[in-house]
Design an enzyme around this catalytic site. Structure first.
Site, PDB file in Angstrom:
ATOM      1  N   SER A   5       0.756  -1.156  -0.005  1.00  0.00           N
ATOM      2  CA  SER A   5       0.041   0.003  -0.015  1.00  0.00           C
ATOM      3  C   SER A   5       0.853   1.148  -0.121  1.00  0.00           C
ATOM      4  CB  SER A   5      -0.957  -0.058   1.206  1.00  0.00           C
ATOM      5  OG  SER A   5      -1.606  -1.075   1.372  1.00  0.00           O
TER       6      SER A   5
HETATM    7  N1  SAH Z   1      -0.572  -5.387   4.134  1.00  0.00           N
HETATM    8  C1  SAH Z   1       0.179  -5.617   2.867  1.00  0.00           C
HETATM    9  C2  SAH Z   1      -0.719  -5.014   1.432  1.00  0.00           C
HETATM   10  C3  SAH Z   1      -1.177  -6.461   0.998  1.00  0.00           C
HETATM   11  S1  SAH Z   1      -2.235  -6.096  -0.156  1.00  0.00           S
HETATM   12  C4  SAH Z   1       1.480  -4.866   2.914  1.00  0.00           C
HETATM   13  O1  SAH Z   1       1.832  -4.302   3.710  1.00  0.00           O
HETATM   14  O2  SAH Z   1       2.167  -5.133   1.921  1.00  0.00           O
HETATM   15  C5  SAH Z   1      -3.571  -7.395   0.053  1.00  0.00           C
HETATM   16  C6  SAH Z   1      -3.096  -8.804   0.279  1.00  0.00           C
HETATM   17  O3  SAH Z   1      -4.210  -9.472   0.781  1.00  0.00           O
HETATM   18  C7  SAH Z   1      -2.503  -9.401  -1.014  1.00  0.00           C
HETATM   19  O4  SAH Z   1      -1.366 -10.083  -0.599  1.00  0.00           O
HETATM   20  C8  SAH Z   1      -3.578 -10.602  -1.164  1.00  0.00           C
HETATM   21  O5  SAH Z   1      -3.026 -11.863  -1.608  1.00  0.00           O
HETATM   22  C9  SAH Z   1      -4.301 -10.729   0.312  1.00  0.00           C
HETATM   23  N2  SAH Z   1      -5.599 -11.295   0.494  1.00  0.00           N
HETATM   24  C10 SAH Z   1      -6.525 -11.148  -0.378  1.00  0.00           C
HETATM   25  N3  SAH Z   1      -7.596 -11.835   0.220  1.00  0.00           N
HETATM   26  C11 SAH Z   1      -7.236 -12.500   1.453  1.00  0.00           C
HETATM   27  C12 SAH Z   1      -7.855 -13.360   2.221  1.00  0.00           C
HETATM   28  N4  SAH Z   1      -8.853 -13.740   2.186  1.00  0.00           N
HETATM   29  N5  SAH Z   1      -7.070 -13.975   2.923  1.00  0.00           N
HETATM   30  C13 SAH Z   1      -5.683 -13.578   3.262  1.00  0.00           C
HETATM   31  N6  SAH Z   1      -5.074 -12.555   2.660  1.00  0.00           N
HETATM   32  C14 SAH Z   1      -5.976 -11.992   1.486  1.00  0.00           C
END
Ligand code: SAH
Length: 217
Positions: A62
């Site tokens: 993000s």
């Molecule tokens: N917090 C992260 C941003 C991640 S983007 C950072 O600091 O880099 C969102 C993430 O959520 C992605 O990696 C995606 O694979 C994950 N995601 C999406 N749906 C999900 C679910 N149901 N359970 C766990 N992870 C999930």
């Protein structure tokens, strides 16, 4: 001195303080944590820019401001047990690890979880536990949590997650359609989701939360 320190300090003043982030602990954590290590080497020089970046598997780390805004809204004091849904690069988890007691983080894509684990280990964040799976179910065995942060966009507030909060606990979740969402902050006041205190922190754009209580595929 690492060539990344200056851009990191600049990120804090020009992207965070200038937009109204005031929590000193959040600002300090973002000054300290080497964000570039959470993206591929080819992107190191873009790591402190004012935007999200790709981390593989069509997912993103993000934008720094959104990380700061969400973290500030959690009102951490250092004692909390935190659940994060969407480990991604592990950057948000590192920030949480600095500001809370213990962090549990769930990622659905194993390769991202593996990479995040390695970076967090290399930086000594041993108070972060990562699990691969569908985070929309939460992490029942470890519940309740003082704070839950969802870093992917949901079609609605997952009741499963609300149920795993302590009374007084905070849930931050981007909620809306697949392309744009509102960043919602709910504070649990009773067992009823409808009665939670809800605040809209503004518009945002996250990748989709995919799972049983998220988007289907
Ligand atoms: N917090 C992260 C941003 C991640 S983007 C950072 O600091 O880099 C969102 C993430 O959520 C992605 O990696 C995606 O694979 C994950 N995601 C999406 N749906 C999900 C679910 N149901 N359970 C766990 N992870 C999930």
């Amino acid at each position: 001195m690492s060539r990344h320190i200056k851009p990191r300090m600049k990120m804090v003043t020009s992207q965070l303080i200038s937009r109204g982030i005031t929590d000193e602990k959040v600002l300090k954590a973002m000054e300290k944590i080497p964000r570039h290590l959470f993206v591929d080497e080819g992107l190191h020089d873009q790591a402190y820019a004012d935007n999200p970046l790709p981390i593989g598997e069509r997912q993103t780390i993000s934008q720094p401001y959104i990380v700061a805004l969400m973290t500030e809204a959690l009102e951490l004091t250092g004692h909390e047990k935190v659940l994060e849904i969407g480990t991604g690069s592990g950057y948000q988890a590192a920030i949480l690890a600095e500001l809370a007691d213990r962090v549990f983080s769930i990622e659905r894509i194993a390769s991202l979880a593996d990479r995040a684990r390695k970076v967090l280990d290399s930086l000594g964040y041993y108070n972060v536990l990562i699990r691969v799976g569908d985070g929309t179910y939460g992490w029942k065995e470890e519940s309740p949590f003082d704070v839950i942060i969802v870093t992917a966009g949901a079609p609605h507030v997952p009741k499963t997650l609300f149920d795993q909060l302590t009374v007084g606990g905070r849930l931050i979740v981007p909620t809306g359609d697949r392309h744009t969402q509102k960043l919602l902050k709910l504070t649990r006041t009773s067992n009823e989701l409808d009665k939670a205190e809800t605040k809209d922190l503004g518009g945002c754009r996250f990748v989709n939360l995919i799972g049983e209580y998220g988007w289907k595929g």
